[in-house]
Design a protein around this motif. Structure first.
Motif, PDB file in Angstrom:
ATOM      1  N   PRO A  92       0.808  -1.226   0.000  1.00  0.00           N
ATOM      2  CA  PRO A  92       0.000   0.000   0.000  1.00  0.00           C
ATOM      3  C   PRO A  92       0.843   1.278   0.000  1.00  0.00           C
ATOM      4  N   ASP A  93       2.088   1.178   0.496  1.00  0.00           N
ATOM      5  CA  ASP A  93       2.954   2.362   0.552  1.00  0.00           C
ATOM      6  C   ASP A  93       4.080   2.313  -0.484  1.00  0.00           C
ATOM      7  N   ALA A  94       3.943   1.457  -1.501  1.00  0.00           N
ATOM      8  CA  ALA A  94       4.972   1.375  -2.551  1.00  0.00           C
ATOM      9  C   ALA A  94       5.088   2.716  -3.268  1.00  0.00           C
ATOM     10  N   ARG A  95       6.303   3.062  -3.653  1.00  0.00           N
ATOM     11  CA  ARG A  95       6.528   4.314  -4.375  1.00  0.00           C
ATOM     12  C   ARG A  95       5.818   4.254  -5.721  1.00  0.00           C
ATOM     13  N   ILE A  96       5.100   5.299  -6.058  1.00  0.00           N
ATOM     14  CA  ILE A  96       4.423   5.385  -7.354  1.00  0.00           C
ATOM     15  C   ILE A  96       5.475   5.625  -8.432  1.00  0.00           C
ATOM     16  N   GLY A  97       5.333   4.914  -9.543  1.00  0.00           N
ATOM     17  CA  GLY A  97       6.253   5.100 -10.660  1.00  0.00           C
ATOM     18  C   GLY A  97       6.906   3.816 -11.107  1.00  0.00           C
ATOM     19  N   GLU A  98       8.041   3.985 -11.745  1.00  0.00           N
ATOM     20  CA  GLU A  98       8.773   2.901 -12.387  1.00  0.00           C
ATOM     21  C   GLU A  98       9.618   2.122 -11.380  1.00  0.00           C
ATOM     22  N   HIS A  99       9.554   0.795 -11.451  1.00  0.00           N
ATOM     23  CA  HIS A  99      10.362  -0.085 -10.602  1.00  0.00           C
ATOM     24  C   HIS A  99      11.076  -1.076 -11.511  1.00  0.00           C
ATOM     25  N   SER A 100      12.368  -1.254 -11.325  1.00  0.00           N
ATOM     26  CA  SER A 100      13.116  -2.182 -12.173  1.00  0.00           C
ATOM     27  C   SER A 100      13.348  -3.506 -11.445  1.00  0.00           C
ATOM     28  N   PHE A 101      13.378  -4.577 -12.236  1.00  0.00           N
ATOM     29  CA  PHE A 101      13.594  -5.910 -11.694  1.00  0.00           C
ATOM     30  C   PHE A 101      14.356  -6.775 -12.687  1.00  0.00           C
ATOM     31  N   ARG A 102      14.880  -7.879 -12.174  1.00  0.00           N
ATOM     32  CA  ARG A 102      15.516  -8.912 -12.992  1.00  0.00           C
ATOM     33  C   ARG A 102      14.926 -10.252 -12.585  1.00  0.00           C
ATOM     34  N   LEU A 103      14.776 -11.133 -13.553  1.00  0.00           N
ATOM     35  CA  LEU A 103      14.311 -12.487 -13.302  1.00  0.00           C
ATOM     36  C   LEU A 103      15.532 -13.376 -13.067  1.00  0.00           C
ATOM     37  N   ILE A 104      15.505 -14.135 -11.985  1.00  0.00           N
ATOM     38  CA  ILE A 104      16.599 -15.049 -11.665  1.00  0.00           C
ATOM     39  C   ILE A 104      16.126 -16.475 -11.936  1.00  0.00           C
ATOM     40  N   THR A 105      16.925 -17.198 -12.702  1.00  0.00           N
ATOM     41  CA  THR A 105      16.671 -18.619 -12.959  1.00  0.00           C
ATOM     42  C   THR A 105      17.903 -19.402 -12.520  1.00  0.00           C
ATOM     43  N   GLN A 106      17.803 -20.714 -12.558  1.00  0.00           N
ATOM     44  CA  GLN A 106      18.970 -21.549 -12.233  1.00  0.00           C
ATOM     45  C   GLN A 106      20.094 -21.319 -13.235  1.00  0.00           C
ATOM     46  N   SER A 107      19.735 -20.906 -14.453  1.00  0.00           N
ATOM     47  CA  SER A 107      20.737 -20.772 -15.516  1.00  0.00           C
ATOM     48  C   SER A 107      21.248 -19.353 -15.718  1.00  0.00           C
ATOM     49  N   GLY A 108      20.729 -18.384 -14.966  1.00  0.00           N
ATOM     50  CA  GLY A 108      21.231 -17.021 -15.130  1.00  0.00           C
ATOM     51  C   GLY A 108      20.251 -15.956 -14.688  1.00  0.00           C
ATOM     52  N   ILE A 109      20.603 -14.720 -15.015  1.00  0.00           N
ATOM     53  CA  ILE A 109      19.817 -13.549 -14.621  1.00  0.00           C
ATOM     54  C   ILE A 109      19.466 -12.765 -15.876  1.00  0.00           C
ATOM     55  N   SER A 110      18.222 -12.293 -15.932  1.00  0.00           N
ATOM     56  CA  SER A 110      17.759 -11.558 -17.113  1.00  0.00           C
ATOM     57  C   SER A 110      18.282 -10.124 -17.124  1.00  0.00           C
ATOM     58  N   ASP A 111      18.065  -9.469 -18.233  1.00  0.00           N
ATOM     59  CA  ASP A 111      18.291  -8.033 -18.325  1.00  0.00           C
ATOM     60  C   ASP A 111      17.251  -7.326 -17.469  1.00  0.00           C
ATOM     61  N   VAL A 112      17.453  -6.056 -17.195  1.00  0.00           N
ATOM     62  CA  VAL A 112      16.515  -5.268 -16.400  1.00  0.00           C
ATOM     63  C   VAL A 112      15.213  -5.071 -17.175  1.00  0.00           C
ATOM     64  N   ARG A 113      14.104  -5.237 -16.479  1.00  0.00           N
ATOM     65  CA  ARG A 113      12.768  -4.984 -17.010  1.00  0.00           C
ATOM     66  C   ARG A 113      12.040  -4.053 -16.057  1.00  0.00           C
ATOM     67  N   LEU A 114      10.922  -3.479 -16.505  1.00  0.00           N
ATOM     68  CA  LEU A 114      10.225  -2.455 -15.734  1.00  0.00           C
ATOM     69  C   LEU A 114       8.814  -2.878 -15.352  1.00  0.00           C
ATOM     70  N   PHE A 115       8.409  -2.436 -14.168  1.00  0.00           N
ATOM     71  CA  PHE A 115       7.047  -2.610 -13.649  1.00  0.00           C
ATOM     72  C   PHE A 115       6.631  -1.250 -13.117  1.00  0.00           C
ATOM     73  N   TYR A 116       5.358  -0.899 -13.288  1.00  0.00           N
ATOM     74  CA  TYR A 116       4.880   0.426 -12.876  1.00  0.00           C
ATOM     75  C   TYR A 116       3.836   0.305 -11.769  1.00  0.00           C
ATOM     76  N   VAL A 117       4.004   1.127 -10.735  1.00  0.00           N
ATOM     77  CA  VAL A 117       3.031   1.223  -9.641  1.00  0.00           C
ATOM     78  C   VAL A 117       2.234   2.511  -9.865  1.00  0.00           C
ATOM     79  N   THR A 118       0.907   2.358  -9.808  1.00  0.00           N
ATOM     80  CA  THR A 118       0.022   3.509 -10.020  1.00  0.00           C
ATOM     81  C   THR A 118      -0.706   3.854  -8.722  1.00  0.00           C
ATOM     82  N   PRO A 119      -1.228   5.084  -8.613  1.00  0.00           N
ATOM     83  CA  PRO A 119      -1.917   5.498  -7.383  1.00  0.00           C
ATOM     84  C   PRO A 119      -3.230   4.751  -7.164  1.00  0.00           C
TER      85      PRO A 119
END
Length: 90
Positions: free
Chosen positions: A63-90
């Motif tokens: 409920p108190d997450a910062r509004i806007g763009e959040h970056s993440f990476r997917l972790i698998t047993q075989s490696g880590i992905s490039d950065v991707r984006l998720f957006y939090v809205t009000p």
């Protein structure tokens, strides 16, 4: 080889205080195990590698997450992905 998320579910956004299931598409995703976020506010409830090209994740946005763009990476047993984006809205 690092996992490559080449496309994402079109709904890579969610309001504060809610949950959403997203589909991540790419290669080497069958052994998906975690999402690594750059800051707090979004937590992984569950992740499942559906196939080599698809992983599904259920996310919870605080409920108190910062509004806007959040970056993440997917972790698998075989490696880590490039950065991707998720957006939090009000």
């Amino acid at each position: 080889m690092a996992a490559r998320v080449v496309a994402q579910h079109r709904e890579m956004r969610r309001q504060r205080g809610g949950e959403i299931e997203v589909s991540l598409r790419g290669s080497s995703l069958a052994d998906a195990r975690e999402l690594l976020w750059d800051e707090p506010g979004i937590t992984l409830v569950e992740i499942k590698g559906e196939s080599a090209g698809l992983a599904k994740a259920k996310l919870k946005v605080a409920p108190d997450a910062r509004i806007g763009e959040h970056s993440f990476r997917l972790i698998t047993q075989s490696g880590i992905s490039d950065v991707r984006l998720f957006y939090v809205t009000p």
